[in-house]
Design a protein around this motif. Structure first.
Motif, PDB file in Angstrom:
ATOM      1  N   TYR A   1     -27.143 -55.131  -9.617  1.00 50.20           N
ATOM      2  CA  TYR A   1     -26.377 -53.871  -9.593  1.00 50.20           C
ATOM      3  C   TYR A   1     -27.300 -52.689  -9.286  1.00 50.20           C
ATOM      4  N   GLU A   2     -26.753 -51.697  -8.607  1.00 48.44           N
ATOM      5  CA  GLU A   2     -27.521 -50.475  -8.370  1.00 48.44           C
ATOM      6  C   GLU A   2     -27.879 -49.858  -9.718  1.00 48.44           C
ATOM      7  N   PHE A   3     -29.112 -49.334  -9.793  1.00 49.96           N
ATOM      8  CA  PHE A   3     -29.617 -48.909 -11.097  1.00 49.96           C
ATOM      9  C   PHE A   3     -29.293 -47.447 -11.391  1.00 49.96           C
ATOM     10  N   ASP A   4     -28.168 -47.245 -12.072  1.00 47.24           N
ATOM     11  CA  ASP A   4     -27.800 -45.920 -12.590  1.00 47.24           C
ATOM     12  C   ASP A   4     -27.904 -46.003 -14.117  1.00 47.24           C
ATOM     13  N   ALA A   5     -28.631 -45.085 -14.728  1.00 50.47           N
ATOM     14  CA  ALA A   5     -28.803 -45.158 -16.187  1.00 50.47           C
ATOM     15  C   ALA A   5     -28.875 -43.770 -16.796  1.00 50.47           C
ATOM     16  N   VAL A   6     -28.378 -43.669 -18.018  1.00 53.12           N
ATOM     17  CA  VAL A   6     -28.469 -42.415 -18.778  1.00 53.12           C
ATOM     18  C   VAL A   6     -29.172 -42.719 -20.099  1.00 53.12           C
ATOM     19  N   VAL A   7     -30.179 -41.926 -20.404  1.00 50.65           N
ATOM     20  CA  VAL A   7     -30.917 -42.071 -21.659  1.00 50.65           C
ATOM     21  C   VAL A   7     -30.445 -40.979 -22.612  1.00 50.65           C
ATOM     22  N   ILE A   8     -30.041 -41.389 -23.801  1.00 50.25           N
ATOM     23  CA  ILE A   8     -29.379 -40.460 -24.732  1.00 50.25           C
ATOM     24  C   ILE A   8     -30.120 -40.367 -26.053  1.00 50.25           C
ATOM     25  N   ASP A   9     -30.281 -39.135 -26.502  1.00 47.35           N
ATOM     26  CA  ASP A   9     -30.856 -38.891 -27.823  1.00 47.35           C
ATOM     27  C   ASP A   9     -29.703 -38.599 -28.780  1.00 47.35           C
ATOM     28  N   ASP A  10     -29.488 -39.478 -29.738  1.00 46.34           N
ATOM     29  CA  ASP A  10     -28.397 -39.265 -30.704  1.00 46.34           C
ATOM     30  C   ASP A  10     -28.943 -38.972 -32.100  1.00 46.34           C
ATOM     31  N   SER A  11     -30.173 -38.490 -32.133  1.00 49.91           N
ATOM     32  CA  SER A  11     -30.817 -38.304 -33.444  1.00 49.91           C
ATOM     33  C   SER A  11     -30.225 -37.143 -34.244  1.00 49.91           C
ATOM     34  N   LYS A  12     -29.454 -36.273 -33.581  1.00 50.72           N
ATOM     35  CA  LYS A  12     -28.785 -35.204 -34.329  1.00 50.72           C
ATOM     36  C   LYS A  12     -27.739 -35.773 -35.280  1.00 50.72           C
ATOM     37  N   MET A  13     -27.254 -36.994 -34.949  1.00 50.07           N
ATOM     38  CA  MET A  13     -26.242 -37.606 -35.813  1.00 50.07           C
ATOM     39  C   MET A  13     -26.925 -38.436 -36.893  1.00 50.07           C
ATOM     40  N   PHE A  14     -26.953 -37.862 -38.048  1.00 51.26           N
ATOM     41  CA  PHE A  14     -27.570 -38.466 -39.213  1.00 51.26           C
ATOM     42  C   PHE A  14     -26.771 -39.692 -39.659  1.00 51.26           C
ATOM     43  N   SER A  15     -27.448 -40.648 -40.227  1.00 53.68           N
ATOM     44  CA  SER A  15     -26.743 -41.763 -40.857  1.00 53.68           C
ATOM     45  C   SER A  15     -27.501 -42.180 -42.101  1.00 53.68           C
ATOM     46  N   MET A  16     -26.781 -42.696 -43.074  1.00 52.96           N
ATOM     47  CA  MET A  16     -27.419 -43.135 -44.313  1.00 52.96           C
ATOM     48  C   MET A  16     -27.957 -44.566 -44.202  1.00 52.96           C
ATOM     49  N   ARG A  17     -27.686 -45.227 -43.088  1.00 47.59           N
ATOM     50  CA  ARG A  17     -28.195 -46.599 -42.929  1.00 47.59           C
ATOM     51  C   ARG A  17     -28.504 -46.834 -41.466  1.00 47.59           C
ATOM     52  N   ASP A  18     -29.216 -47.907 -41.184  1.00 47.48           N
ATOM     53  CA  ASP A  18     -29.452 -48.267 -39.796  1.00 47.48           C
ATOM     54  C   ASP A  18     -28.125 -48.654 -39.161  1.00 47.48           C
TER      55      ASP A  18
ATOM     56  N   ASP B   1     -19.256 -36.182 -29.029  1.00 49.26           N
ATOM     57  CA  ASP B   1     -19.966 -35.939 -27.775  1.00 49.26           C
ATOM     58  C   ASP B   1     -20.917 -34.750 -27.842  1.00 49.26           C
ATOM     59  N   ALA B   2     -20.579 -33.760 -28.644  1.00 53.35           N
ATOM     60  CA  ALA B   2     -21.412 -32.556 -28.669  1.00 53.35           C
ATOM     61  C   ALA B   2     -22.812 -32.843 -29.222  1.00 53.35           C
ATOM     62  N   ASP B   3     -22.939 -33.922 -29.975  1.00 52.58           N
ATOM     63  CA  ASP B   3     -24.235 -34.232 -30.587  1.00 52.58           C
ATOM     64  C   ASP B   3     -25.009 -35.323 -29.849  1.00 52.58           C
ATOM     65  N   ALA B   4     -24.512 -35.752 -28.699  1.00 54.45           N
ATOM     66  CA  ALA B   4     -25.228 -36.756 -27.899  1.00 54.45           C
ATOM     67  C   ALA B   4     -25.923 -36.025 -26.749  1.00 54.45           C
ATOM     68  N   ILE B   5     -27.233 -35.981 -26.797  1.00 53.87           N
ATOM     69  CA  ILE B   5     -28.003 -35.176 -25.853  1.00 53.87           C
ATOM     70  C   ILE B   5     -28.605 -36.073 -24.773  1.00 53.87           C
ATOM     71  N   ILE B   6     -28.373 -35.734 -23.529  1.00 56.51           N
ATOM     72  CA  ILE B   6     -28.926 -36.546 -22.444  1.00 56.51           C
ATOM     73  C   ILE B   6     -30.402 -36.185 -22.247  1.00 56.51           C
ATOM     74  N   LYS B   7     -31.232 -37.209 -22.330  1.00 59.39           N
ATOM     75  CA  LYS B   7     -32.674 -37.008 -22.119  1.00 59.39           C
ATOM     76  C   LYS B   7     -33.022 -37.147 -20.639  1.00 59.39           C
ATOM     77  N   ASP B   8     -32.625 -38.254 -20.046  1.00 52.29           N
ATOM     78  CA  ASP B   8     -32.928 -38.511 -18.637  1.00 52.29           C
ATOM     79  C   ASP B   8     -31.738 -39.176 -17.963  1.00 52.29           C
ATOM     80  N   LYS B   9     -31.630 -38.967 -16.644  1.00 50.27           N
ATOM     81  CA  LYS B   9     -30.580 -39.678 -15.895  1.00 50.27           C
ATOM     82  C   LYS B   9     -31.183 -40.221 -14.605  1.00 50.27           C
ATOM     83  N   TYR B  10     -30.887 -41.478 -14.327  1.00 46.80           N
ATOM     84  CA  TYR B  10     -31.367 -42.147 -13.118  1.00 46.80           C
ATOM     85  C   TYR B  10     -30.176 -42.547 -12.245  1.00 46.80           C
ATOM     86  N   VAL B  11     -30.334 -42.399 -10.945  1.00 44.75           N
ATOM     87  CA  VAL B  11     -29.323 -42.864  -9.996  1.00 44.75           C
ATOM     88  C   VAL B  11     -30.023 -43.666  -8.900  1.00 44.75           C
TER      89      VAL B  11
END
Lengths: 431, 431
Positions: free
Chosen positions: A379-396, A410-420
C-alpha cells in the motif's frame, strides 16, 4: 538512502478488514520508496539499515481520506447551521462562492484551506472548487504544494445559481471545463482533475450529457451530490420527470461512472433499493457526510445497508455543511448517526462498530485512490503520528482503546507528523 | 478597590430569553462585588472608576452550567462506546468506580478532573462522585479549590453494583450519607452536597425512601437518572411494579423534589406525557445529555416538547457516557440531536434553534444555581473570555456568527480567562 525509505516505531493501528483493528504496541511500520512493507512486532533483518524514527508512546495510524469537501466554503464553516440545504445554499453558500471570481480573494481563502488540510488527519481528499477556472487552478497549485494527494473539480453549474454564480449555458460550461483541463494538463503530480457537475438542480440536461460524454472521452472521473435532502429530491423529480429516481437521473445522463472510472456521490441519505442497485452496478462511491447531514437536518444515511450491499463507501467532512475538516471528529459523528438510525429508524439495521468506522475513514475512502489507507504490504505509505498524551488515564490503555478515545476527544489528539507516499508533508513545531 | 469589582470589554454575547442572543461589539460588562450590573455599548459614568480589562476582539460570554457529570468516569472517557447503558455500566463504569475505595487513586484521578473542569466553559457543575465518603470529600476539597460553584454527591447504591460497588444495605448507605454530611458540614463555600441515589436499579425501596426522608428533613436537593434506556426502563418497571412510570417510581419514594428544592433528573430520553407532568409538577430539572444519549444508543430526548411544557432544562456533558466536558461541543451535539428528532421521529417537533441551545447552556442550567447564566443586572458574575482568532474568516463576522461558529468548531475556541462570582479562576498562560 532515499528520503522515502524509512522505519517508524510507535503505537501502530490499522485495518486489515472492517471487522478488526490490527495494533502493535511499540511496533514497526516500514516504508520503502513510498510503499508500505508491512507492520511488525520485531523489525525484520532486511530493514535494519533503514533510518528509524522512534515516536515512543505516540500513535501511528494510516492517513485518512476525506472523500467530499468544498474548499471555497471553508472560511464560513459553522455559520447558518439552523437552515436546511436549499435555504443554506442560496443564503450563505452561493453568495460566498461567487466571490471566487476574484482571484485575489480566492488566493487568500485557499491558502487558509490548503494549510489547514495539510494539518489535519487527511492525507487524501476529493475537493470541490467553484465554477471559476482561475480560482480552481490556484486551488490546485496550492494543494500540489502541500504534498497531499487530491482530486479537485472546477464546478459546473448553468442554472439556479443566481446571477453571480451561473455559467451562461451548457456550451459555455463545457468549454470552460475543456479550457481548465488544458490549462492544467501535465502540471501536477499530486493533484488530479475531476469533473464536477454540482448537482442536477444546478446543471441543465445538455450540460449533464456533455459532462457524461467528456468523462468517457477523456477517462475522467466525476463527483456530485445525490439524495441529500427531501426538497432537493422532489425538485430533481420535477427537473428530470422521466427519471425513476435521482440516481437514475444521473444514469440517464451517463454520469454514474464505471468500476474503472468511479463516480463519487456525496450523501445518499435517502437512497432506497433502486439507488443502491444503481450505485452498486456502476461501482460508484458513496461519500458519507454524517456531520453535514445532521447540521442541515437532512437525515441519516443507512450506511450499514450500503455496506451489506457491497457498495463502495468512504467518509467525508463536507465542509462547510460539515463544520470541520477533522476526520476523527467525523468518525465520532458517523458513529453517533449510525446509532441513532438504529434506535430511531430501523432496529434491524445495527449500528456501525468503531472498527467499521475506522476502516471506512482509512481504507474505505482510501481505496478510491488505489492501494491506500492501511499498513499492509504494497500500500502507498500515508501515515499520521499522533500525540495523545494530553488525555490522562489512570491505567495503561491498549492501542485500540487509545484510538477510540482519540476519536471521541478530537481536540486533545495532536498531530505530530504526517506522511504521504512516504514524504513528510507536515510536522508540528509545538510538540 | 475590591478584586471582584471591575469592567470587562470585548465582544459580548448573552441570552435575555431563549429567542435571541444579545450582543455588543466592543461592549462593556460590569461586575460589582461579584454581581453583574449589566452590559453596555458605552460605559456608564458611575463605573468609570472601576478597573477595566480590555479583551480587544475576544469574545465574552456567560459561564456555562454542566448539569450532570460523573467525576470518577472522566479518566476513561471515550472508551467502550459501542456498548449500550447496562453493558457499559457493568463492563466499564462500575469496575472503575470501585477503585475509588482507594483514596490515593481517587486523589490522583480527581486532580485531573478538577483541573480540566476549571479549564473548560463551565463555571457551575452538578457532579456525581462515587459511593465512597473519603473519595467524595477529596473531590469536594479539590473542587472547592478551583473556585467553581458545584453540587457534589456521594452516590447511594445498595444493589446491583456487583461485589465491589455496593453498600451493605439501605441502613448502611443512609448512615454513610449522614456521616458524609457531618464530615463536610460548614467546610465549603463553593461546594454543596446533593443527595445522589444512582438510579432505581441501584437503590432498594428502603434506600430510596430514606433518601426522600433525608431530603425533606435537611432541605437537601437530589440528583438521579430517569428514562435513559429502554432496557433500564423495563427493569425499573419490574423492580417497582406498582409504579405507573419510572418518574412515578421516584415520586412514590418522595424523591422528585419541590420547586424550592428541585431534583435533577438526567436524560428523560423516553419520558412521555405522564413523566412530563410529574417533572413539571415537582419543578424538577431535566439534565439533557445529548452526547451521552447518542454514544450509548439511548435515543434523543424531545427537548422542544419539554420546553413547550415549561419544564426546567439544562444541558449536561454526562462524562464518561458523554466523552468531553466541553459544553460548546455539547451545544453542537444538542443541536444535531434535536434536528434528527425532528427529521426522523416527529416533524411536528421543530428543531431547537441556536439561540435556544445557547440559552439552555447558560441560563437554562444556570437557573438551578439561582440568578446565574446571563449578563443581566443582578445576576452572579460568571464569564468566559474566548480567543477565536484561530478561526480565519474572509470577512468581518458578527458576534452572533462568531458564537455559532465557535460551537461548531470547539477545538479552535481557546479560553483566555474564566471568572466565577467575579473571581478569576483560570487564565491561559499560552495565549
Amino acid at each position: 538512502m532515499k528520503e522515502t525509505s524509512f522505519v517508524l516505531r510507535g503505537g501502530i493501528a490499522f485495518s486489515e478488514s472492517p471487522h478488526g483493528i490490527t495494533t502493535y504496541y511499540r511496533g514497526y511500520v516500514v516504508c520503502v520508496d513510498g510503499i508500505c512493507q508491512g507492520a511488525f512486532t520485531d523489525l525484520p533483518e532486511e530493514y535494519k539499515d533503514l533510518k528509524l524514527y522512534d515516536y515512543g508512546e505516540r500513535l501511528i495510524i494510516p492517513g485518512m481520506t476525506d472523500l467530499h469537501v468544498h474548499a471555497p466554503q471553508y472560511s464560513f464553516r459553522g455559520i447558518g447551521m439552523d437552515a436546511e440545504l436549499l435555504e443554506w445554499l442560496s443564503t450563505y453558500t452561493f453568495p460566498e462562492e461567487a466571490k471566487y471570481a476574484d482571484i485575489e480573494y480566492a488566493k487568500k481563502a485557499y491558502e487558509y484551506f490548503a494549510d489547514d488540510l495539510k494539518r489535519c488527519f487527511s492525507s487524501r481528499a476529493v475537493v470541490f472548487g467553484t465554477m471559476h477556472n482561475e480560482a480552481t487552478i490556484e486551488l490546485m497549485n496550492q494543494l500540489e504544494e502541500t504534498g497531499l494527494i487530491t482530486y479537485v473539480g472546477k464546478v459546473n453549474m448553468d442554472r439556479n445559481g443566481g446571477v453571480d454564480l451561473e455559467e451562461k449555458d451548457a456550451e459555455a460550461s463545457l468549454q470552460a471545463t475543456i479550457d481548465w483541463l488544458e490549462a492544467i494538463d501535465g502540471k501536477f503530480v499530486n493533484t488530479k482533475p475531476i469533473l464536477t457537475p454540482r448537482f442536477i438542480p444546478s446543471c441543465s440536461d445538455d450540460l449533464m450529457r456533455g459532462i457524461g460524454k467528456l468523462s468517457k472521452e477523456r477517462n475522467l472521473r466525476i463527483q456530485s451530490h445525490l439524495s441529500e435532502n427531501v426538497s432537493e429530491i422532489a425538485w430533481v423529480k420535477e427537473l428530470v420527470p422521466e427519471s425513476t429516481s435521482y440516481a437514475n437521473a444521473y444514469e440517464l445522463f451517463d454520469t454514474m461512472g464505471t468500476p474503472e472510472c468511479p463516480t463519487i456521490m456525496a450523501h445518499c441519505v435517502h437512497s432506497g433499493e433502486e439507488e443502491m442497485r444503481i450505485l452498486k452496478e456502476h461501482g460508484a462511491y458513496i461519500a458519507h457526510c454524517a456531520d453535514s447531514n445532521m447540521n442541515l437536518t437532512s437525515g441519516i444515511a443507512p450506511i450499514r445497508k450500503f455496506l451489506d450491499a457491497g457498495i463502495n463507501i468512504g467518509l467525508a467532512t463536507d465542509v462547510a455543511a460539515g463544520s470541520s475538516m477533522n476526520m476523527i471528529k467525523t468518525m465520532l459523528i458517523t458513529l453517533q448517526a449510525s446509532k441513532m438510525y438504529y434506535r430511531l429508524v430501523d432496529q434491524e439495521v445495527k449500528p456501525l462498530t468503531f472498527e467499521e468506522v475506522f476502516y471506512l475513514a482509512t481504507v474505505g475512502g482510501g481505496s478510491y485512490f488505489g492501494k491506500v489507507g492501511t499498513f499492509k504490504k504494497g500500500y502507498e505509505f500515508d501515515a499520521v503520528v499522533i500525540d495523545d498524551s494530553k488525555m490522562f488515564s489512570m491505567r495503561d490503555m491498549s492501542i485500540r482503546e487509545r484510538i477510540e478515545r482519540m476519536c471521541y476527544n478530537d481536540a486533545d489528539a495532536i498531530i505530530k507528523d504526517k506522511y504521504v507516499r512516504g514524504k513528510k508533508v507536515f510536522t508540528s513545531t509545538t510538540i
